[in-house]
Design a protein around this motif. Structure first.
Motif, PDB file in Angstrom:
ATOM      1  N   LEU A 140       0.834  -1.201   0.000  1.00 49.01           N
ATOM      2  CA  LEU A 140       0.000   0.000   0.000  1.00 49.01           C
ATOM      3  C   LEU A 140       0.867   1.248   0.000  1.00 49.01           C
ATOM      4  N   LEU A 166     -11.609   5.600   6.183  1.00 44.57           N
ATOM      5  CA  LEU A 166     -12.724   4.649   6.236  1.00 44.57           C
ATOM      6  C   LEU A 166     -13.009   4.220   7.674  1.00 44.57           C
ATOM      7  N   ALA A 207     -10.181  -2.452   8.398  1.00 41.13           N
ATOM      8  CA  ALA A 207     -10.277  -1.045   8.791  1.00 41.13           C
ATOM      9  C   ALA A 207     -11.683  -0.716   9.279  1.00 41.13           C
ATOM     10  N   ALA A 208     -12.692  -1.255   8.590  1.00 41.21           N
ATOM     11  CA  ALA A 208     -14.072  -1.027   9.020  1.00 41.21           C
ATOM     12  C   ALA A 208     -14.331  -1.667  10.378  1.00 41.21           C
ATOM     13  N   ALA A 262      -6.504   6.562   2.977  1.00 39.22           N
ATOM     14  CA  ALA A 262      -7.907   6.307   2.650  1.00 39.22           C
ATOM     15  C   ALA A 262      -8.510   5.255   3.574  1.00 39.22           C
ATOM     16  N   LEU A 263      -7.718   4.235   3.923  1.00 35.15           N
ATOM     17  CA  LEU A 263      -8.209   3.204   4.845  1.00 35.15           C
ATOM     18  C   LEU A 263      -8.419   3.777   6.242  1.00 35.15           C
ATOM     19  N   LEU A 323      -6.238  -5.958  -0.628  1.00 37.47           N
ATOM     20  CA  LEU A 323      -6.740  -4.643  -0.261  1.00 37.47           C
ATOM     21  C   LEU A 323      -8.159  -4.730   0.279  1.00 37.47           C
ATOM     22  N   ALA A 324      -8.970  -5.607  -0.293  1.00 39.34           N
ATOM     23  CA  ALA A 324     -10.348  -5.759   0.181  1.00 39.34           C
ATOM     24  C   ALA A 324     -10.368  -6.257   1.622  1.00 39.34           C
ATOM     25  N   GLN A 374      -3.086   5.364  -0.059  1.00 39.63           N
ATOM     26  CA  GLN A 374      -4.032   4.265   0.141  1.00 39.63           C
ATOM     27  C   GLN A 374      -4.239   3.975   1.617  1.00 39.63           C
ATOM     28  N   ALA A 379      -9.402  -3.414   3.875  1.00 40.50           N
ATOM     29  CA  ALA A 379     -10.514  -2.469   3.993  1.00 40.50           C
ATOM     30  C   ALA A 379     -11.547  -2.975   4.990  1.00 40.50           C
TER      31      ALA A 379
END
Length: 367
Positions: free
Chosen positions: A215, A226, A278-279, A222-223, A271-272, A219, A275
């Motif tokens: 990353l 999020l 991160a959520a 951005a995470l 990356l998914a 990027q 993500a």
């Protein structure tokens, strides 16, 4: 004042110190370390002063000392002068957070203490980033203009605090029931662990993201947005649930989620997946923060609350100070994944501790 502090140490000094003071990175980073140690190790006394002397007076003094430190910065041509300014400024700021959190807990509407405390912190936290980015953008081109911006902001803060000079934290009537000091042991593990675990990876998160996850910094940013956005969005809901009396489940579940995220992040492949983690981290923090604040609001004594809160903040500060060093040692000994695994293990251990505490030690010591 928080924006000025972050803007000075992280936004201004990396450009101003080498170019105008002829001081290298070791000198100005040590000034920040000494500043943090001075603040965090004196928060117990700072909280006591904020409650007994007057929060308006101590806040005004902190604003004045900060302005004085900024005015004297151009004269700090020797490292020890910059260190002395950092120490003095840190000592003055030791009254702010214990006083602020105690005041928020005292004026909160009954049944809404967790939300009041959580939102109090989240209203201050963005200024850390705003000071860093705002001052850094100016200082990298014109260091003197960056310092001038900080002087203007700190002068404004001083004017605001002087308008509250006679302001005092409401003090409850004397004659509260005796508070067993042994109950303080209930708070110390989370106070230390909640800052120590993330601090294990704080200084090399960018490198881990680059080498292990592929990353780029944008990027990763951005995470973080999020996870942070989900945290802020869920906080009203999770805070309301905690205020209805479920602070312990929120605390336990939040710690477990944060631990699971750190453990899985060490082995993330896509990356998914990152993500999603991160959520989940945003969800975990939205449960942990009001759960922790509700826990404190319900269990801390009213008498000398600011001093006791300051003691817990000092323990939190030790976690921030010791975490990077321990993380670096783990990295060198066992590899880049080791700090994440250790941090995840700490969060899970804390979750188990607070899940089992009432059954092991008795419910009368857990309210």
């Amino acid at each position: 004042m928080e924006g000025v502090r972050s803007g000075f140490f992280a936004g201004l000094l990396p450009f101003y110190a080498p170019e105008r003071l002829n001081l290298g990175p070791t000198a100005f980073t040590l000034a920040y370390t000494l500043h943090q140690l001075a603040e965090n190790l004196s928060k117990s006394l700072g909280g006591l002063l904020a409650e007994r002397v007057g929060f308006g007076l101590t806040a005004s003094l902190a604003a004045f000392v900060g302005l004085l430190a900024l005015l004297l910065t151009p004269l700090a041509q020797a490292a020890w002068l910059l260190w002395a300014l950092g120490l003095l400024w840190g000592l003055s700021l030791s009254t702010l957070y214990p006083g602020l959190m105690t005041y928020a807990s005292r004026i909160a509407v009954p049944g809404k203490e967790a939300r009041a405390l959580s939102f109090t912190l989240t209203l201050v936290m963005p200024w850390v980033g705003m000071g860093l980015i705002g001052v850094g953008q100016v200082a990298q081109r014109h260091p003197e203009s960056g310092l001038a911006l900080l002087l203007w902001a700190q002068g404004t803060a001083l004017a605001l605090t002087l308008s509250l000079l006679r302001f005092r934290i409401p003090v409850p009537p004397q004659g509260q029931e005796r508070y067993p000091l042994s109950r303080m042991l209930l708070f110390l593990p989370a106070a230390f662990g909640q800052t120590f675990a993330p601090a294990l990876v704080s200084l090399f998160l960018l490198r881990f993201a680059k080498e292990s996850l592929g990353l780029e910094p944008i990027q990763l940013g951005a995470l973080l947005v999020l996870g942070g956005g989900l945290f802020f969005g869920l906080l009203p809901l999770t805070g309301r649930l905690v205020d209805r009396g479920v602070y312990r489940p929120a605390l336990v579940l939040g710690l477990a989620l944060l631990g699971g995220v750190m453990l899985r992040l060490a082995f993330a492949q896509s990356l998914a997946e990152v993500a999603l983690l991160a959520a989940l981290a945003g969800l975990g923090f939205s449960l942990f923060l009001p759960g922790w604040n509700g826990f404190l609001a319900r269990n801390l004594p009213q008498e000398n609350r600011a001093a006791i809160w300051g003691t817990l903040m000092s323990v939190e500060g030790l976690g921030v100070a010791l975490g990077p060093t321990a993380g670096g040692a783990l990295w060198e000994a066992f590899g880049l994944h080791a700090p994440l695994l250790a941090g995840g293990g700490i969060f899970l251990a804390l979750s188990l501790f607070y899940a089992a505490y009432p059954a092991v030690f008795g419910r009368e010591r857990w309210r």
